[in-house]
Write a protein that holds these residues in place. Structure first.
Motif, mmCIF file in Angstrom:
data_model
loop_
_atom_site.group_PDB
_atom_site.id
_atom_site.type_symbol
_atom_site.label_atom_id
_atom_site.label_comp_id
_atom_site.label_asym_id
_atom_site.label_seq_id
_atom_site.Cartn_x
_atom_site.Cartn_y
_atom_site.Cartn_z
ATOM 1 N N VAL A 104 -23.411 -19.819 -3.553
ATOM 2 C CA VAL A 104 -22.922 -19.337 -4.842
ATOM 3 C C VAL A 104 -23.489 -17.958 -5.154
ATOM 4 O O VAL A 104 -24.634 -17.652 -4.805
ATOM 5 C CB VAL A 104 -23.264 -20.306 -6.011
ATOM 6 C CG1 VAL A 104 -22.576 -21.630 -5.846
ATOM 7 C CG2 VAL A 104 -24.739 -20.490 -6.161
ATOM 8 N N LEU A 106 -24.037 -15.569 -8.510
ATOM 9 C CA LEU A 106 -24.032 -15.555 -9.974
ATOM 10 C C LEU A 106 -24.274 -14.126 -10.431
ATOM 11 O O LEU A 106 -25.199 -13.465 -9.940
ATOM 12 C CB LEU A 106 -25.127 -16.465 -10.534
ATOM 13 C CG LEU A 106 -25.204 -17.895 -10.005
ATOM 14 C CD1 LEU A 106 -26.318 -18.646 -10.701
ATOM 15 C CD2 LEU A 106 -23.902 -18.609 -10.179
ATOM 16 N N MET A 121 -20.236 -25.773 -11.280
ATOM 17 C CA MET A 121 -21.077 -24.684 -11.802
ATOM 18 C C MET A 121 -20.888 -24.544 -13.305
ATOM 19 O O MET A 121 -21.845 -24.295 -14.035
ATOM 20 C CB MET A 121 -20.741 -23.370 -11.109
ATOM 21 C CG MET A 121 -21.257 -23.285 -9.704
ATOM 22 S SD MET A 121 -21.132 -21.640 -9.025
ATOM 23 C CE MET A 121 -19.388 -21.451 -8.854
ATOM 24 N N ALA A 135 -19.307 -16.322 -11.811
ATOM 25 C CA ALA A 135 -19.843 -17.027 -10.650
ATOM 26 C C ALA A 135 -18.752 -17.209 -9.610
ATOM 27 O O ALA A 135 -17.579 -17.388 -9.949
ATOM 28 C CB ALA A 135 -20.403 -18.378 -11.069
ATOM 29 N N SER A 137 -18.139 -19.384 -5.888
ATOM 30 C CA SER A 137 -18.677 -20.300 -4.885
ATOM 31 C C SER A 137 -18.003 -20.019 -3.559
ATOM 32 O O SER A 137 -16.792 -19.780 -3.494
ATOM 33 C CB SER A 137 -18.449 -21.754 -5.300
ATOM 34 O OG SER A 137 -17.080 -22.055 -5.265
ATOM 35 N N THR A 150 -26.375 -23.870 -7.071
ATOM 36 C CA THR A 150 -26.490 -23.212 -8.374
ATOM 37 C C THR A 150 -27.923 -23.290 -8.884
ATOM 38 O O THR A 150 -28.472 -22.305 -9.389
ATOM 39 C CB THR A 150 -25.526 -23.854 -9.394
ATOM 40 O OG1 THR A 150 -24.204 -23.828 -8.859
ATOM 41 C CG2 THR A 150 -25.548 -23.122 -10.711
#
Length: 189
Positions: A104, A106, A121, A135, A137, A150
């Motif tokens: 992930v 962010l 998430m 975010a 993934s 996460t």
């Protein structure tokens, strides 16, 4: 006389529990084939947070769904982690996390952006109290791996206060250096 304080303690516990928000992320049903037919079991993944910077996740298994959810919620409350948030709404810096094949990214976002994230998430950010984040993934879409990735990313999050303490300088000095560096980069362009 000894019983009255117990009632107060249980009341305090209910108040403490009510401050947490829990979200069911995933339920998995498994079947065990036995002589008389199938026996079903359920596994639940739950995320719990206080919407003020503390969040945790838990996993629970049982024969019935409500019991599995209760076990997962209890497990999530036992392993809460504190995440530093900028202005109580977003991340301090962009961060990457992974668990297994789940990865992930962010990113901090300006006010008004909202939570731009996928299902597992999004549940983490909602219970954490984060309001603005972008975010993405990559890799595995397995909810367990996404939640763990996460959390891995959130554990890598540093606030200016912790960075300043690690470098043995004042927060104001650190932030003024960052501003000067940003102005120097802008002048170079």
């Amino acid at each position: 006389m000894a019983r009255e304080p117990k009632r107060e303690r249980s009341g305090e516990r209910e108040e403490r529990d009510s401050e947490f928000v829990d979200k069911l992320v995933h339920i998995n049903r498994v079947a065990k084939v036995v002589k008389g037919g199938r026996r079903f079991g359920f596994a639940a993944l739950v995320v719990v947070g206080d919407q003020k910077g503390r969040v945790g996740f838990g996993h629970g298994k049982a024969r019935e769904v409500p019991e599995a959810i209760r076990k997962a919620t209890d497990a999530a409350k036992r392993n809460l982690t504190r995440v530093p948030l900028r202005e109580g709404r977003t991340l301090h810096h962009d961060v990457f996390g992974r668990h297994g094949a789940g990865k992930v990214h962010l990113r901090a976002a300006p006010p008004g952006t909202g939570i731009i994230a996928g299902g597992p998430m999004r549940a983490v950010f909602d219970t954490l109290g984060m309001q603005d984040v972008v975010a993405k993934s990559l890799g595995s879409s397995n909810p367990y791996n996404m939640v763990r990735a996460t959390f891995d990313a959130l554990k890598r999050q540093d606030s200016p206060r912790t960075v300043a303490a690690r470098r043995s300088i004042k927060v104001s000095t650190l932030q003024s250096r960052r501003r000067e560096g940003g102005e120097a980069d802008a002048a170079a362009d």
